[in-house]
Design a protein around this motif. Structure first.
Motif, mmCIF file in Angstrom:
data_model
loop_
_atom_site.group_PDB
_atom_site.id
_atom_site.type_symbol
_atom_site.label_atom_id
_atom_site.label_comp_id
_atom_site.label_asym_id
_atom_site.label_seq_id
_atom_site.Cartn_x
_atom_site.Cartn_y
_atom_site.Cartn_z
ATOM 1 N N THR A 126 0.823 -1.217 0.000
ATOM 2 C CA THR A 126 0.000 0.000 0.000
ATOM 3 C C THR A 126 0.851 1.258 0.000
ATOM 4 O O THR A 126 0.317 2.359 -0.067
ATOM 5 C CB THR A 126 -0.926 0.016 1.222
ATOM 6 O OG1 THR A 126 -0.139 0.006 2.425
ATOM 7 C CG2 THR A 126 -1.856 -1.191 1.221
ATOM 8 N N GLU A 127 2.168 1.104 0.091
ATOM 9 C CA GLU A 127 3.089 2.237 0.037
ATOM 10 C C GLU A 127 4.314 1.828 -0.789
ATOM 11 O O GLU A 127 4.413 0.691 -1.253
ATOM 12 C CB GLU A 127 3.519 2.657 1.460
ATOM 13 C CG GLU A 127 2.395 3.251 2.299
ATOM 14 C CD GLU A 127 1.910 4.600 1.796
ATOM 15 O OE1 GLU A 127 2.636 5.228 0.993
ATOM 16 O OE2 GLU A 127 0.809 5.007 2.186
ATOM 17 N N ALA A 128 5.243 2.754 -0.956
ATOM 18 C CA ALA A 128 6.449 2.485 -1.738
ATOM 19 C C ALA A 128 7.211 1.288 -1.176
ATOM 20 O O ALA A 128 7.361 1.155 0.048
ATOM 21 C CB ALA A 128 7.344 3.711 -1.744
ATOM 22 N N VAL A 129 7.678 0.420 -2.059
ATOM 23 C CA VAL A 129 8.491 -0.729 -1.658
ATOM 24 C C VAL A 129 9.943 -0.271 -1.610
ATOM 25 O O VAL A 129 10.533 0.094 -2.621
ATOM 26 C CB VAL A 129 8.328 -1.899 -2.636
ATOM 27 C CG1 VAL A 129 9.216 -3.072 -2.218
ATOM 28 C CG2 VAL A 129 6.867 -2.336 -2.707
ATOM 29 N N THR A 130 10.511 -0.269 -0.414
ATOM 30 C CA THR A 130 11.824 0.341 -0.209
ATOM 31 C C THR A 130 12.958 -0.655 -0.008
ATOM 32 O O THR A 130 14.127 -0.279 -0.077
ATOM 33 C CB THR A 130 11.783 1.270 1.012
ATOM 34 O OG1 THR A 130 11.289 0.530 2.147
ATOM 35 C CG2 THR A 130 10.843 2.453 0.764
ATOM 36 N N SER A 131 12.636 -1.915 0.250
ATOM 37 C CA SER A 131 13.686 -2.898 0.512
ATOM 38 C C SER A 131 13.176 -4.282 0.152
ATOM 39 O O SER A 131 11.992 -4.592 0.356
ATOM 40 C CB SER A 131 14.097 -2.848 1.991
ATOM 41 O OG SER A 131 15.196 -3.695 2.254
ATOM 42 N N LEU A 132 14.048 -5.126 -0.394
ATOM 43 C CA LEU A 132 13.674 -6.513 -0.691
ATOM 44 C C LEU A 132 14.922 -7.374 -0.787
ATOM 45 O O LEU A 132 16.016 -6.885 -1.028
ATOM 46 C CB LEU A 132 12.826 -6.620 -1.957
ATOM 47 C CG LEU A 132 13.313 -6.026 -3.280
ATOM 48 C CD1 LEU A 132 14.395 -6.867 -3.934
ATOM 49 C CD2 LEU A 132 12.140 -5.892 -4.243
ATOM 50 N N GLN A 133 14.723 -8.692 -0.620
ATOM 51 C CA GLN A 133 15.825 -9.653 -0.703
ATOM 52 C C GLN A 133 15.269 -11.050 -0.859
ATOM 53 O O GLN A 133 14.243 -11.399 -0.257
ATOM 54 C CB GLN A 133 16.699 -9.592 0.563
ATOM 55 C CG GLN A 133 17.934 -10.488 0.498
ATOM 56 C CD GLN A 133 18.641 -10.615 1.835
ATOM 57 O OE1 GLN A 133 18.122 -10.202 2.873
ATOM 58 N NE2 GLN A 133 19.843 -11.188 1.843
ATOM 59 N N PHE A 134 15.914 -11.869 -1.685
ATOM 60 C CA PHE A 134 15.557 -13.278 -1.781
ATOM 61 C C PHE A 134 16.135 -14.028 -0.594
ATOM 62 O O PHE A 134 17.251 -13.750 -0.153
ATOM 63 C CB PHE A 134 16.108 -13.890 -3.067
ATOM 64 C CG PHE A 134 15.295 -13.574 -4.290
ATOM 65 C CD1 PHE A 134 14.207 -14.354 -4.639
ATOM 66 C CD2 PHE A 134 15.620 -12.491 -5.080
ATOM 67 C CE1 PHE A 134 13.453 -14.058 -5.759
ATOM 68 C CE2 PHE A 134 14.885 -12.184 -6.212
ATOM 69 C CZ PHE A 134 13.783 -12.972 -6.551
#
Length: 446
Positions: free
Chosen positions: A305-313
């Motif tokens: 619902t907001e900006a996606v700021t971080s991710l990791q597999f």
């Protein structure tokens, strides 16, 4: 001999061919003034992009834009001159001298030349630093096998020995705040990225041992926010405020694909453990999954619902961890080639989530929030294992040692601490406050 000398002296001098126009000096200003506004990532008219040399060579939906060595048969020239079905630009004309320059450049083989990096130092007067302010820390990376920590700073990457020891020489040569730092899997080189907001993005490739800048990768039209390196160490993915992801051949120093389907700044990028996919998270509240070899989008995940700021597999698998900053939530997705299914969603902090990182073995994950807390979770059960001591400021960067025994935290106030993951005990402070603090360094978001 006298006659020969007379004949030679009287012969007309051979006419020297005109020099080929320079791409950076002569061609780029023409394209930027007349064409780029309709052929940039923001608009991409006809699938044709003209904001970089690689884009120009690639062409658009109608094929190649030009034929090196043959301006007369080049579609770009025909469109500019108005002889093609679609004129460019549609409502104005290039000057005859501008058309002549483009023609001469193409007829000369359309050679590339490096675009000089603009310097803000010539435009903004230097101001003496007052007090003991430190540059914010937004990037951390441990060099394998973990004896050295790289810390992104202002125009440099500082280095700290985790076991203590003399200060190490910083990696320098960048033009603004360093927002991303990554080491190659074998620890022989390091990539650091940033740029000047609203002007350009840059990625420096450094020799990890000597700190020598091997090359600078340019192409992003705005700040670079994050980097990812493939498991085989051959490719580098970068993302930035220009809404694009670029995939680079590190050894050749060139772009192999540009991914453009996000409609807002791209804040996070990651390779899957098997290097088959690339995941990207952006301000358009979406996560996109791309075929890493073909450079095409496979599908989009849109629950944020907001900006996606971080991710990791998750190491060793096809589970993707994402954080959508201001909705305070971290999510995991089970992915395959056809789509993704959300398997868990947790409101992790009382304020925006700033960073998430799996431990190297994938058993734990750490999350950091603007509430000045860092939490360690069981990655299988999602039970909160522990919360570290209250941070002095926003914990913007997280990084585990390669063996997972320790967690480094970098903060907005420029300080860095290292904690034991098993106990939560703070065991080192590579960067301490420059001046004694008299209260909270920054108010958390409400």
């Amino acid at each position: 001999m006298l006659c020969a000398a007379v004949i030679t002296a009287g012969a007309p001098a051979a006419q020297q061919p005109a020099p080929v126009p320079d791409y950076a000096r002569d061609v780029v200003p023409i394209l930027e003034a007349n064409c780029v506004r309709c052929h940039s990532p923001a608009q991409e008219e006809g699938g044709l992009l003209l904001d970089t040399y690689d884009d120009l060579v690639k062409g658009g939906e109608s094929g190649e834009a030009f034929t090196p060595g043959n301006a007369a048969s080049s579609r770009l020239v025909a469109m500019i001159e108005g002889s093609a079905k679609k004129k460019m630009p549609p409502k104005s004309d290039l000057r005859p001298d501008e058309i002549a320059t483009l023609r001469a450049w193409i007829d000369g083989g359309a050679p590339y030349s490096e675009i000089p990096i603009p310097s803000l130092d010539d435009k903004v007067p230097a101001t003496a630093q007052q007090g003991g302010l430190l540059p914010q820390v937004t990037a951390l990376a441990f060099r394998p096998p973990g004896a050295e920590l790289a810390i992104g700073g202002y125009r440099e990457v500082r280095r700290s020995l985790t076991a203590g020891g003399p200060p190490q020489k910083a990696f320098s040569g960048l033009h603004d705040l360093v927002r991303a730092v990554r080491y190659s899997p074998d620890g022989t080189w390091m990539a650091a990225a940033g740029g000047v907001p609203g002007s350009f993005g840059e990625i420096g490739i450094f020799d990890a041992a000597s700190g020598v800048l091997r090359r600078t990768l340019l192409g992003h039209r705005d700040y670079v926010y994050q980097l990812a390196i493939s498991a085989d160490g051959r490719r580098l993915a970068s993302c930035g405020y220009d809404k694009s992801i670029r995939v680079w051949d590190v050894e050749a120093g060139r772009v192999v694909s540009v991914l453009r389907e996000h409609t807002d700044a791209v804040f996070a990028v990651a390779f899957s453990p098997d290097d088959k996919w690339i995941a990207s998270g952006a301000g358009d509240r979406s996560v996109k999954i791309w075929d890493a070899q073909k450079g095409v989008r496979l599908y989009t995940l849109t629950d944020a619902t907001e900006a996606v700021t971080s991710l990791q597999f998750r190491p060793g698998g096809a589970l993707l961890l994402t954080a959508a900053g201001s909705d305070k939530t971290i999510r995991t997705w089970a992915l395959d080639g056809a789509g993704g299914k959300q398997v868990k969603s947790v409101i992790a902090h009382t304020t925006p989530v700033l960073a998430v990182r799996y431990s190297p073995d994938g058993k734990l994950l750490a999350s950091a929030g603007a509430d000045r807390t860092v939490k360690i979770w069981n990655a299988d059960t999602w039970v909160e294992v522990r919360t570290l001591e209250r941070q002095s400021d926003w914990p913007q960067a997280l990084e585990w040692t390669p063996d997972g025994s320790r967690l480094a935290v970098g903060r907005y106030d420029g300080t860095v601490s290292i904690y034991e993951s098993a106990t939560g005990k703070r065991v080192a402070d590579p960067i301490r406050p420059a001046v004694p603090q008299r209260g909270p360094a920054r108010m958390a978001l409400q």
